[in-house]
Design a protein around this motif. Structure first.
Motif: not given
Length: 460
Positions: A27-36, A122-126, A153-161, A180-181
Motif C-alpha cells: 500500500c505504501f508503494i502504490i500510494t507513491f505510484d499515484m502521487y507521482d 519505474g512506476i509501471g514496473g511496480i 491506495f491509488f486514491s490515497v496517493g492522489g489525496i496525498l499529492a 518527497v518521492a
C-alpha cells in the motif's frame, strides 16, 4: 519424506503479521505510484509560468509519465517472471524514486520530461510485481480483498499529492513536492524483508532454503520438517511467458482481458477528466461539478473494498460482469437526471462499478494465469489498459467538439463499459480434460491446461 502441496499450504494459511506487513508496504508503494502522476497537475500552473510553457507543451510533458508507465508495466512485468519479482520490484522502486526526486532539480522542461519518463518507467514496473507477489502468498479467501485494499491506495496517493502541494508549494517551491518521492528509497531496507519471489521461481532456482523460510513466515510455523517434498505448482512451460499467454487454450481469454482493460481504463480516465465539464454543460455550477468528481472517487474506494469481499465469496468473474453492466447503466442515466440527490447517487454507483471493477480486474488476471507467467500477464494487461487511459481523455474531447446533447455524451461513455462486460463474459474459465475439471491457476487438467481460480468456486 513429508509432502507439502504449496498451493494448499499457502491458500489455507491464516492471515498473519507477516502478510499484514507485506500488505502495508504494498500500500505504501502504490500510494507513491499515484502521487507521482497527480503531483504534476498540482505544480503545473507554476511550471507553465516559470518555463513559459504553452498548453500543448505542458500537456505533452504530462503524457510522458503515463507513456513511461505503459512501457514499464510491459517491460518489468516480463523481466519479473524471468529474473524474480524481488529484484525487479526493488529496481522499479529505485528507478522511480531517484528519477522523481531528481525531477525537482531539473533546470528546464527537456530534462524534466526525460526524468518524468524514467520515473513512469519505474512506476509501471511496480504494480505487476506487487499484485503478483500478493497473489502468490495470499490466503485463498483473502486474495481479492488484499488486492482491493492495495488498489484503494491509488486514491490515497492522489489525496496525498494534493495535501503535499498545499503544504510545501508556497514555502519551498514546486521542487520540494518531487523531493518527497525519495521516501520510498529511504524505507526500501524495511520493505525488502517482505519482498518474496514466487515459490515457483524459488524452486526453479533451487533456493529451497529461501522457500522454507518464506513458507515459515506465511504459515507462522517456526520450522518445516527437515525432509520435505514440494508439490502443487505448475511446471514452467517451454518458451517465453509472452507466448504462453496464447497457449493451452489461454488465447481467447488473453485477448478478451486486453479488450476489457483497454475499454475500462478508457472509460475511467475519460470520465475523471471530463466529468466536471460535462456537468457544467448540463447546467451545473463548477463547484457542484467538482463535487461530482469527489463523489466519483469516494465511490471508487468503497466499491473496490466491497467488490473485493464479494469476489472472495463468489468468484471474480461473477462480480466483474454485472458491475460493468451496472456502471454502463448508471452512466447512461446520468444524462437524463436532474435531481441532485439522484445524480450524486448515480455518480457514486458509477465510481464504485467502474473504478472498483477495474481495480478488481487486476486480481482476476493475477489468478487467471499460472505463477510462472503471472507478472508478464499483469504487465501486458496493464500496458494495454494504459493505452486506453491515454485514449480516454481524447475520446471525451472529441465528443465535446461534436456538440452532442449531454445525454448522448454519457451514452457514448457507457459503451466501453458494455464492451468490457462482454469481454469478461467471454473469458473462458473452466478447462476440462479426461472428465475432470481443475480449479486453480497453478493446477493442471490431465492435458496440462490451466484453469483459473473462479472455476473452482464449488470445488473443495
Amino acid at each position: 519424506m513429508a509432502t507439502i502441496d504449496l498451493r494448499d499450504f499457502i491458500g489455507e494459511a491464516r492471515f498473519n503479521r507477516f502478510q499484514a506487513g507485506m500488505l502495508f508496504w504494498a500500500c505504501f508503494i502504490i500510494t507513491f505510484d499515484m502521487y507521482d502522476l497527480v503531483v504534476y497537475g498540482s505544480v503545473l500552473p507554476v511550471l507553465m509560468k516559470q518555463w513559459s510553457l504553452g498548453p500543448v507543451q505542458a500537456g505533452a510533458i504530462g503524457s510522458y509519465g503515463p507513456v513511461g508507465m505503459m512501457a514499464g508495466a510491459i517491460l518489468f512485468g516480463i523481466l519479473a517472471d524471468r529474473f524474480g519479482r524481488k529484484k525487479i520490484l526493488t529496481a522499479s522502486i529505485i528507478l522511480f524514486s531517484v528519477a522523481t526526486a531528481l525531477s525537482g532539480f531539473a533546470p528546464g522542461p527537456t530534462e524534466f520530461s526525460v526524468l518524468r519518463a524514467l520515473g513512469g518507467l519505474g512506476i509501471g514496473g511496480i504494480l505487476p510485481t506487487v499484485i503478483a507477489m500478493l497473489t502468490d502468498y495470499a490466503p485463498r479467501k483473502r486474495a481479492n480483498t488484499m488486492v482491493a485494499v492495495v488498489m484503494c491506495f491509488f486514491s490515497v496517493g492522489g489525496i496525498l499529492a494534493a495535501f503535499v502541494a498545499m503544504l510545501l508549494l508556497p514555502a519551498f517551491g514546486w521542487q520540494s513536492t518531487y523531493w518527497v518521492a525519495v521516501l520510498p528509497l529511504l524505507f526500501l531496507p524495511f520493505m525488502m524483508k517482505y519482498f518474496l519471489d514466487s515459490p515457483a521461481m524459488l524452486l526453479q532456482k533451487g533456493n529451497v532454503g529461501e522457500l522454507r523460510s518464506a513458507l515459515s513466515k506465511i504459515s507462522g510455523q517456526a520450522a518445516l520438517p527437515a525432509a520435505v517434498e514440494f508439490t502443487g505448482l505448475q511446471e514452467r512451460e517451454p518458451g517465453s511467458p509472452i507466448g504462453a499467454l496464447f497457449t493451452n487454450r489461454r488465447g481467447l481469454g488473453t485477448l478478451m482481458i486486453w479488450v476489457a482493460f483497454f475499454m475500462c481504463l478508457l472509460m475511467v480516465n475519460g470520465l475523471t477528466t471530463w466529468l466536471p465539464k460535462l456537468m457544467v454543460e448540463a447546467g451545473y455550477a463548477l463547484n457542484s461539478s467538482l463535487t461530482f468528481t469527489i463523489v466519483l472517487n469516494v465511490g471508487g474506494i468503497v466499491g473496490t473494498l466491497v467488490l473485493g469481499r464479494l469476489a472472495d465469496a463468489w468468484g471474480v468473474k461473477r462480480v466483474l460482469v454485472p458491475m460493468f453492466v451496472i456502471a454502463a447503466a448508471s452512466l447512461a442515466l446520468l444524462g437524463f437526471g436532474n435531481n441532485m440527490t439522484v445524480l450524486l447517487l448515480l455518480v457514486a454507483i458509477t465510481g464504485a462499478c467502474t473504478m472498483g471493477a477495474q481495480n478488481i480486474s487486476y486480481s482476476f488476471v493475477s489468478q487467471y494465469y499460472p505463477s510462472f507467467m503471472r507478472s508478464t500477464a499483469i504487465g501486458l494487461a496493464s500496458g494495454v489498459g494504459r493505452m486506453g487511459a491515454i485514449v480516454g481523455p481524447t475520446f471525451g474531447g472529441i465528443l465535446l467538439t461534436l456538440k452532442l446533447p449531454v445525454a448522448m455524451n454519457f451514452l457514448f461513455f457507457a459503451i466501453p463499459g458494455v464492451i468490457a462486460a462482454l469481454a469478461f463474459l467471454f473469458v473462458p474459465l473452466a478447462a476440462k480434460a479426461g472428465g475432470r475439471s481443475a480449479g486453480h491457476p497453478d493446477q493442471h487438467t490431465s492435458n496440462g491446461a490451466p484453469v483459473p481460480a473462479d472455476a473452482a468456486s464449488a470445488s473443495p
